[in-house]
Design a protein around this motif. Structure first.
Motif, PDB file in Angstrom:
ATOM      1  N   ALA A 115       0.650  -1.553  -0.424  1.00 13.98           N
ATOM      2  CA  ALA A 115       0.061   0.228  -0.542  1.00 13.98           C
ATOM      3  C   ALA A 115       0.444   1.093   0.029  1.00 13.98           C
ATOM      4  O   ALA A 115       0.588   2.473  -0.697  1.00 13.98           O
ATOM      5  N   ALA A 116       1.776   1.066   0.153  1.00 17.05           N
ATOM      6  CA  ALA A 116       3.000   2.177   0.950  1.00 17.05           C
ATOM      7  C   ALA A 116       3.218   2.402  -0.949  1.00 17.05           C
ATOM      8  O   ALA A 116       3.090   3.857  -1.597  1.00 17.05           O
ATOM      9  N   GLN A 117       3.473   1.762  -1.612  1.00 15.70           N
ATOM     10  CA  GLN A 117       4.421   1.984  -3.224  1.00 15.70           C
ATOM     11  C   GLN A 117       2.535   2.651  -4.229  1.00 15.70           C
ATOM     12  O   GLN A 117       3.367   3.657  -5.056  1.00 15.70           O
ATOM     13  N   ALA A 118       1.310   1.956  -3.618  1.00 18.26           N
ATOM     14  CA  ALA A 118       0.585   2.558  -3.889  1.00 18.26           C
ATOM     15  C   ALA A 118       0.096   3.701  -3.471  1.00 18.26           C
ATOM     16  O   ALA A 118      -0.263   4.541  -4.866  1.00 18.26           O
ATOM     17  N   LEU A 119       0.100   4.351  -2.583  1.00 22.57           N
ATOM     18  CA  LEU A 119       0.113   5.056  -2.258  1.00 22.57           C
ATOM     19  C   LEU A 119       0.949   6.516  -2.703  1.00 22.57           C
ATOM     20  O   LEU A 119       0.414   7.736  -3.562  1.00 22.57           O
ATOM     21  N   LYS A 152      -8.716   1.729   0.748  1.00 25.95           N
ATOM     22  CA  LYS A 152      -9.477   1.981   1.983  1.00 25.95           C
ATOM     23  C   LYS A 152      -8.630   3.051   2.101  1.00 25.95           C
ATOM     24  O   LYS A 152      -8.944   4.641   1.694  1.00 25.95           O
ATOM     25  N   LEU A 153      -7.768   3.253   1.367  1.00 27.34           N
ATOM     26  CA  LEU A 153      -6.804   4.182   1.907  1.00 27.34           C
ATOM     27  C   LEU A 153      -6.537   4.810   0.935  1.00 27.34           C
ATOM     28  O   LEU A 153      -6.591   6.632   0.918  1.00 27.34           O
ATOM     29  N   PHE A 154      -7.024   4.880  -0.178  1.00 25.02           N
ATOM     30  CA  PHE A 154      -7.372   5.693  -1.411  1.00 25.02           C
ATOM     31  C   PHE A 154      -8.920   6.638  -1.343  1.00 25.02           C
ATOM     32  O   PHE A 154      -8.703   7.938  -1.115  1.00 25.02           O
ATOM     33  N   ALA A 155      -9.809   6.207  -0.764  1.00 23.45           N
ATOM     34  CA  ALA A 155     -10.964   6.464  -0.200  1.00 23.45           C
ATOM     35  C   ALA A 155     -10.875   7.609   0.910  1.00 23.45           C
ATOM     36  O   ALA A 155     -11.214   8.667   0.735  1.00 23.45           O
ATOM     37  N   THR A 156     -10.032   6.975   1.855  1.00 18.01           N
ATOM     38  CA  THR A 156      -9.278   8.005   3.201  1.00 18.01           C
ATOM     39  C   THR A 156      -8.691   9.278   2.984  1.00 18.01           C
ATOM     40  O   THR A 156      -9.294  10.052   3.388  1.00 18.01           O
ATOM     41  N   HIS A 157      -7.767   8.853   1.643  1.00 20.02           N
ATOM     42  CA  HIS A 157      -7.559   9.914   1.524  1.00 20.02           C
ATOM     43  C   HIS A 157      -7.760  11.047   0.063  1.00 20.02           C
ATOM     44  O   HIS A 157      -6.657  12.005  -0.227  1.00 20.02           O
ATOM     45  N   ARG A 158      -9.020  10.875   0.197  1.00 13.73           N
ATOM     46  CA  ARG A 158      -9.994  11.179  -1.905  1.00 13.73           C
ATOM     47  C   ARG A 158      -8.627  11.535  -2.089  1.00 13.73           C
ATOM     48  O   ARG A 158      -8.888  12.638  -3.386  1.00 13.73           O
ATOM     49  N   LEU A 159      -8.703  10.536  -2.893  1.00 14.86           N
ATOM     50  CA  LEU A 159      -7.203   9.919  -3.699  1.00 14.86           C
ATOM     51  C   LEU A 159      -8.305   9.763  -5.200  1.00 14.86           C
ATOM     52  O   LEU A 159      -9.203   8.449  -5.044  1.00 14.86           O
ATOM     53  N   ASP A 160      -8.438  10.018  -6.172  1.00 19.04           N
ATOM     54  CA  ASP A 160      -8.810   9.907  -7.855  1.00 19.04           C
ATOM     55  C   ASP A 160      -8.481   8.340  -8.723  1.00 19.04           C
ATOM     56  O   ASP A 160      -9.082   7.387  -9.065  1.00 19.04           O
ATOM     57  N   CYS A 161      -7.047   7.944  -7.787  1.00 19.86           N
ATOM     58  CA  CYS A 161      -6.492   6.642  -8.191  1.00 19.86           C
ATOM     59  C   CYS A 161      -7.369   5.752  -7.860  1.00 19.86           C
ATOM     60  O   CYS A 161      -7.876   5.634  -7.130  1.00 19.86           O
ATOM     61  N   LYS A 162      -7.261   4.784  -9.003  1.00 20.10           N
ATOM     62  CA  LYS A 162      -8.201   3.549  -9.090  1.00 20.10           C
ATOM     63  C   LYS A 162      -7.323   2.206  -8.733  1.00 20.10           C
ATOM     64  O   LYS A 162      -6.375   2.317  -9.268  1.00 20.10           O
ATOM     65  N   VAL A 163      -8.010   1.369  -7.910  1.00 22.68           N
ATOM     66  CA  VAL A 163      -6.942  -0.078  -8.386  1.00 22.68           C
ATOM     67  C   VAL A 163      -7.741  -0.407  -9.510  1.00 22.68           C
ATOM     68  O   VAL A 163      -8.628  -1.265  -9.693  1.00 22.68           O
TER      69      VAL A 163
END
Ligand code: E4P
Length: 224
Positions: A115-119, A152-163
């Motif tokens: 998840a760190a790489q993803a963020l 979850k991380l993308f939702a928490t930080h309101r990032l548009d990136c998708k998995v």
């Protein structure tokens, strides 16, 4: 959740594009090399099968940011439509992502294992991150759990990136990613078929056919 097919085989793409709700194609250098074809002939054939509106993700084979940008521009120019350049995560790749996004080209940051790489990929502007579920499971990780954390991380930080979860070997892995809220999966042609197959479905269909035939023979509703 969207389904993509993870292959460069034109017959598999043609088949799945016709019979399944396919949203696009992902390839990587290994999958392309497996086809032993002319690169541009293969990629333009894939684009013409899926059309301009479905997503096509093609990986750069460059190692420096400037060359990755050059390759992304060429790929976008030659393949057009809904296009994403796949870039394996790394420093040069993050730099390239920031440059490529300024040019208005889509980026999928691939070879993601945590998840760190993803963020960081998302913060650099990647449209998708591609965590490798089965390769994580193979080393006693939990691919689907990692996917869930990224979602979850993308939702928490309101990032548009998708998995865009990748590297699947069975339907349980796909199902767990779907339950975790994963937006896109890329799977093989075999897994599309396995996902819709069930022995009880075959039994049900055989019984319907047998009961109908007993009364109406080989007539169909169109004959009445
Ligand atoms: C997709 O983008 C990946 O390159 C791919 O799914 C990796 O799958 P594999 O682990 O089956 O090689």
């Amino acid at each position: 959740m969207k389904y993509l097919i993870d292959t460069a085989n034109v017959e598999e793409i043609r088949h799945c594009n016709e019979f399944y709700p396919l949203a696009g194609v992902t390839t990587n250098p290994t999958l392309i090399a497996k086809e032993k074809s002319d690169f541009w002939a293969l990629l333009t054939a894939i684009r013409s099968i899926i059309g301009p509106e479905k997503a096509l993700h093609v990986q750069t084979v460059q190692t420096t940011a400037d060359k990755m940008v050059e390759e992304a521009l060429l790929l976008k120019q030659r393949l057009g439509g809904e296009f994403y350049v796949k870039i394996p995560i790394g420093e040069e790749s993050l730099k390239a992502t920031m440059m490529i996004k300024k040019l208005g080209i889509g980026v999928t940051m691939t070879a993601i294992f945590n998840a760190a790489q993803a963020l960081i990929a998302a913060k650099a502007g990647a449209d998708f991150v591609a965590p490798y579920v089965n390769r994580l499971d193979n080393i006693l990780g939990d691919g689907a759990q990692e996917v869930g954390e990224i979602v979850k991380l993308f939702a928490t930080h309101r990032l548009d990136c998708k998995v865009l979860a990748a590297s699947f070997k069975n339907c349980e892995q796909i199902h767990k990613c779907a339950l975790a809220g994963c937006q896109t999966v890329t799977i093989s042609a075999d897994l599309f078929h396995t996902a819709i197959s069930h022995p009880m479905t075959d039994v049900a269909i055989n019984t319907f056919d047998k009961d109908w035939e007993a009364l109406y023979g080989n007539k169909t509703i169109l004959d009445f």
